[in-house]
Motif scaffolding. Structure first.
Motif, PDB file in Angstrom:
ATOM      1  N   ALA A  42      71.430  15.269  36.543  1.00 19.72           N
ATOM      2  CA  ALA A  42      72.701  15.299  37.269  1.00 19.72           C
ATOM      3  C   ALA A  42      73.503  16.550  36.907  1.00 19.72           C
ATOM      4  O   ALA A  42      74.106  17.188  37.781  1.00 19.72           O
ATOM      5  CB  ALA A  42      73.510  14.040  36.963  1.00 19.72           C
ATOM      6  N   SER A  44      72.211  19.357  35.884  1.00 22.46           N
ATOM      7  CA  SER A  44      71.488  20.500  36.466  1.00 22.46           C
ATOM      8  C   SER A  44      71.874  20.684  37.930  1.00 22.46           C
ATOM      9  O   SER A  44      72.116  21.813  38.386  1.00 22.46           O
ATOM     10  CB  SER A  44      69.978  20.283  36.346  1.00 22.46           C
ATOM     11  OG  SER A  44      69.573  20.220  34.994  1.00 22.46           O
ATOM     12  N   VAL A  45      71.952  19.586  38.683  1.00 18.93           N
ATOM     13  CA  VAL A  45      72.389  19.667  40.078  1.00 18.93           C
ATOM     14  C   VAL A  45      73.857  20.072  40.137  1.00 18.93           C
ATOM     15  O   VAL A  45      74.279  20.784  41.056  1.00 18.93           O
ATOM     16  CB  VAL A  45      72.151  18.326  40.793  1.00 18.93           C
ATOM     17  CG1 VAL A  45      72.564  18.421  42.260  1.00 18.93           C
ATOM     18  CG2 VAL A  45      70.686  17.910  40.698  1.00 18.93           C
ATOM     19  N   HIS A  46      74.644  19.618  39.175  1.00 21.01           N
ATOM     20  CA  HIS A  46      76.044  20.021  39.073  1.00 21.01           C
ATOM     21  C   HIS A  46      76.160  21.545  38.990  1.00 21.01           C
ATOM     22  O   HIS A  46      76.965  22.159  39.706  1.00 21.01           O
ATOM     23  CB  HIS A  46      76.658  19.377  37.827  1.00 21.01           C
ATOM     24  CG  HIS A  46      78.064  19.791  37.532  1.00 21.01           C
ATOM     25  ND1 HIS A  46      79.163  19.087  37.974  1.00 21.01           N
ATOM     26  CD2 HIS A  46      78.567  20.852  36.848  1.00 21.01           C
ATOM     27  CE1 HIS A  46      80.269  19.686  37.576  1.00 21.01           C
ATOM     28  NE2 HIS A  46      79.927  20.761  36.887  1.00 21.01           N
ATOM     29  N   ASN A  49      75.201  23.133  42.341  1.00 17.16           N
ATOM     30  CA  ASN A  49      76.309  23.059  43.295  1.00 17.16           C
ATOM     31  C   ASN A  49      77.440  24.007  42.912  1.00 17.16           C
ATOM     32  O   ASN A  49      78.109  24.566  43.778  1.00 17.16           O
ATOM     33  CB  ASN A  49      76.821  21.628  43.377  1.00 17.16           C
ATOM     34  CG  ASN A  49      75.919  20.730  44.183  1.00 17.16           C
ATOM     35  OD1 ASN A  49      75.299  21.167  45.145  1.00 17.16           O
ATOM     36  ND2 ASN A  49      75.824  19.470  43.799  1.00 17.16           N
ATOM     37  N   GLN A 186      69.106  18.656  48.126  1.00 16.52           N
ATOM     38  CA  GLN A 186      69.239  18.067  46.793  1.00 16.52           C
ATOM     39  C   GLN A 186      69.310  16.547  46.822  1.00 16.52           C
ATOM     40  O   GLN A 186      69.005  15.884  45.820  1.00 16.52           O
ATOM     41  CB  GLN A 186      70.498  18.612  46.108  1.00 16.52           C
ATOM     42  CG  GLN A 186      71.776  18.263  46.823  1.00 16.52           C
ATOM     43  CD  GLN A 186      72.994  18.853  46.158  1.00 16.52           C
ATOM     44  OE1 GLN A 186      73.660  18.204  45.374  1.00 16.52           O
ATOM     45  NE2 GLN A 186      73.292  20.114  46.480  1.00 16.52           N
ATOM     46  N   TRP A 190      67.959  11.706  44.449  1.00 17.33           N
ATOM     47  CA  TRP A 190      68.588  10.486  43.970  1.00 17.33           C
ATOM     48  C   TRP A 190      67.888   9.226  44.440  1.00 17.33           C
ATOM     49  O   TRP A 190      68.089   8.161  43.865  1.00 17.33           O
ATOM     50  CB  TRP A 190      70.062  10.500  44.370  1.00 17.33           C
ATOM     51  CG  TRP A 190      70.725  11.737  43.861  1.00 17.33           C
ATOM     52  CD1 TRP A 190      71.331  12.710  44.604  1.00 17.33           C
ATOM     53  CD2 TRP A 190      70.811  12.168  42.502  1.00 17.33           C
ATOM     54  NE1 TRP A 190      71.794  13.717  43.785  1.00 17.33           N
ATOM     55  CE2 TRP A 190      71.476  13.399  42.491  1.00 17.33           C
ATOM     56  CE3 TRP A 190      70.376  11.623  41.287  1.00 17.33           C
ATOM     57  CZ2 TRP A 190      71.722  14.099  41.319  1.00 17.33           C
ATOM     58  CZ3 TRP A 190      70.623  12.330  40.120  1.00 17.33           C
ATOM     59  CH2 TRP A 190      71.295  13.548  40.134  1.00 17.33           C
ATOM     60  N   SER A 194      67.888   7.770  40.590  1.00 14.18           N
ATOM     61  CA  SER A 194      69.136   7.058  40.296  1.00 14.18           C
ATOM     62  C   SER A 194      68.975   5.551  40.397  1.00 14.18           C
ATOM     63  O   SER A 194      68.805   5.020  41.497  1.00 14.18           O
ATOM     64  CB  SER A 194      70.239   7.524  41.255  1.00 14.18           C
ATOM     65  OG  SER A 194      69.879   7.282  42.597  1.00 14.18           O
ATOM     66  N   ALA A 206      76.896  15.214  40.039  1.00 15.51           N
ATOM     67  CA  ALA A 206      76.219  16.316  40.726  1.00 15.51           C
ATOM     68  C   ALA A 206      77.144  17.010  41.722  1.00 15.51           C
ATOM     69  O   ALA A 206      77.258  18.242  41.732  1.00 15.51           O
ATOM     70  CB  ALA A 206      74.972  15.788  41.438  1.00 15.51           C
ATOM     71  N   TRP A 248      66.661  26.035  36.892  1.00 11.66           N
ATOM     72  CA  TRP A 248      66.263  24.972  37.818  1.00 11.66           C
ATOM     73  C   TRP A 248      64.746  24.806  37.820  1.00 11.66           C
ATOM     74  O   TRP A 248      64.241  23.678  37.778  1.00 11.66           O
ATOM     75  CB  TRP A 248      66.775  25.297  39.217  1.00 11.66           C
ATOM     76  CG  TRP A 248      66.408  24.288  40.262  1.00 11.66           C
ATOM     77  CD1 TRP A 248      65.267  24.256  41.007  1.00 11.66           C
ATOM     78  CD2 TRP A 248      67.173  23.149  40.668  1.00 11.66           C
ATOM     79  NE1 TRP A 248      65.276  23.174  41.865  1.00 11.66           N
ATOM     80  CE2 TRP A 248      66.442  22.483  41.675  1.00 11.66           C
ATOM     81  CE3 TRP A 248      68.418  22.645  40.291  1.00 11.66           C
ATOM     82  CZ2 TRP A 248      66.900  21.337  42.303  1.00 11.66           C
ATOM     83  CZ3 TRP A 248      68.886  21.497  40.914  1.00 11.66           C
ATOM     84  CH2 TRP A 248      68.134  20.852  41.903  1.00 11.66           C
TER      85      TRP A 248
END
Length: 498
Positions: A42, A44-46, A49, A186, A190, A194, A206, A248
């Motif tokens: 999460a 990493s996706v944050h 973004n 992305q 989830w 998740s 994220a 990533w």
């Protein structure tokens, strides 16, 4: 009835066994917590973004240093998918102390509007289909290419501006194509990473990177332009994007089974909690059933209404402050970043609140509608009240900050609801819902700009009441038809034909 019984892996399991499974999930979550691989994903996706949004809005900050002058009309024509930072600028001239090597261009407000909007047309081309593509070839590949491509085009932006306007617009559209793939692709993660009762929290962590990216860009881009020259703002954030691309590639994996460092206990916990939601790659998309699904349409329309709210809130209301109070908000970087900072914090809190309500036996549909209501109705009401506040500048700014912060609660509502009603097709449907909502980022500035040009005296009231009407109607439609359980057409044993 406890919503958790709807998430049981198989039909025929007893309520007692479901409760035991839930207890095991809660224990596992408490033991692993923020140190788990899924929370690392999460974050990493944050960061992904964060850099995508920073690259999306950086042009909006540097434009004031790139041209001879700017005015309000350029602001009205701007349209962005996220949190545009230039909307906090007021009327001003280009800084007088720009470095000698930084070129300045003679672009009129209409040309600036074309430049700002060009990235959104690129986003619209790939945003709806990127989720489906990520579901087929993997999120890691799609987002990696998107992140690298966006960073590469950002690095090339100063050169394209020197070559000519056409080259710059082409680069901006190409950047938008990459960003659309990144923003939409992305979400396929989830559905595989998740657990249902952590979904809101992971999703909000994220997506909160979008607000943080706007906050940091607002704080730093102006200083970079003044000290080093505006091209370095593109070089710095482009280089950071390349670094994020490498991270990533090394840290993100499409599912727990392919992750080399995840513990066996966490892998089994995630897989068992999602055993009923694993999609079948051979199952065709039930397009006809989707088109006839009122719960699905309610999500799409509510996403559209919320995006209209975001666009008006973060593009037009700062210009409204400048026109009413004659305040140049851009000259105070800290004040300009406050709405994004509060939005970043509240975005995470919204996810925590949603998951907390689920643990207190609230039904999933109830939780989604509560956070969606909080993220829409108070915000639009605050904005409608702005013209009636008179000369109260402090109250106006406070309401804008509060509206911006509360609007992020919808991320844990409508934007994640497709994972509840159609987990097998969530990657595709999240892309389509975001793409449908993104049309508001293009339509809203056009419609509002027309209203502002036609009736200067009462234009702002019309803009704000139009926002309230669209947002409220879309919200009511969602509150009536929104669902939280898996729809029949999204179940594997359901016969689906195109």
């Amino acid at each position: 009835m406890d919503t958790r019984t709807k998430l049981s892996p198989t039909e025929g399991e007893s309520i007692h066994s479901q409760d035991m499974q839930l207890d095991e999930k809660l224990i596992s979550r408490k033991v692993q917590g923020l140190c788990s691989v899924r929370y690392g994903l999460a974050f990493s996706v944050h960061m992904c973004n964060f850099i995508l949004m920073a690259q999306n809005v950086i042009m909006n900050i540097t434009m004031v240093a790139m041209v001879n002058s700017t005015d309000h009309q350029a602001q009205v024509n701007v349209s962005t998918d996220g949190l545009p930072a230039n909307s906090l600028d007021g009327p001003s001239q280009a800084p007088k102390s720009l470095p000698a090597e930084a070129p300045v261009y003679d672009w009129n407000p209409q040309t600036q509007g074309i430049i700002f909007g060009s990235v959104n047309y690129g986003i619209l081309l790939t945003l709806p289909a990127s989720g489906y593509l990520a579901g087929k070839v993997g999120t890691k590949k799609v987002v990696a290419i998107a992140l690298f491509g966006s960073s590469l085009f950002i690095l090339c932006t100063p050169l394209a501006a020197d070559l000519g306007l056409v080259y710059l617009i082409v680069i901006r559209i190409a950047q938008g194509v990459c960003q659309g793939a990144g923003f939409g692709g992305q979400f396929a993660l989830w559905g595989k990473w998740s657990p249902p009762h952590e979904r809101s929290r992971l999703f909000s962590i994220a997506l909160s990177g979008l607000a943080l990216g706007s906050c940091i860009v607002t704080l730093l881009s102006g200083f970079i332009s003044l000290i080093l020259g505006w091209p370095f703002a593109f070089y710095i954030f482009g280089a950071v994007g390349c670094i994020c691309f490498l991270l990533w590639i090394g840290l993100v994996f499409d599912d727990p089974s392919s992750h080399p460092w995840i513990s066996i206990s966490e892998k089994e916990y995630i897989i068992s909690s999602l055993s009923q939601e694993v999609s079948s790659s051979k199952q065709p998309l039930p397009i006809k059933a989707m088109l006839c699904s009122l719960p699905l349409w309610s999500i799409h329309f509510c996403c559209f209404g919320h995006q209209w709210l975001v666009v008006v809130l973060l593009i037009h209301t700062p210009t409204y402050i400048n026109s009413v109070f004659n305040v140049n908000i851009r000259d105070n970087g800290i004040l300009s970043a406050l709405p994004f900072l509060f939005a970043w914090v509240c975005s995470i809190l919204g996810g925590v609140l949603a998951d907390f309500l689920l643990t207190k036996n609230f039904r999933i549909v109830t939780v989604r509608k509560i956070v969606t209501l909080v993220g829409n109705l108070p915000c639009s009401a605050f904005i409608v009240a702005l013209p009636y506040l008179g000369s109260s500048y402090v109250t106006t700014v406070a309401l804008l900050i509060l509206a911006c912060a509360l609007s992020t609660f919808a991320q844990s509502g409508i934007y994640i609801n497709v994972l509840d009603i159609a987990p097998r097709h969530s990657s595709f449907l999240m892309g389509t819902s975001r793409g449908f909502a993104h049309t508001a980022a293009i339509l809203s500035p056009t419609v509002n700009g027309f209203l502002l040009n036609q009736d200067p005296e009462f234009a702002w009231r019309k803009v704000f009441f139009l926002l309230f009407a669209i947002n409220t109607l879309c919200l009511i439609f969602y509150l009536i038809f929104g669902k939280g359980d898996v729809q029949d057409w999204a179940k594997e044993n359901k016969r689906t034909r195109l």
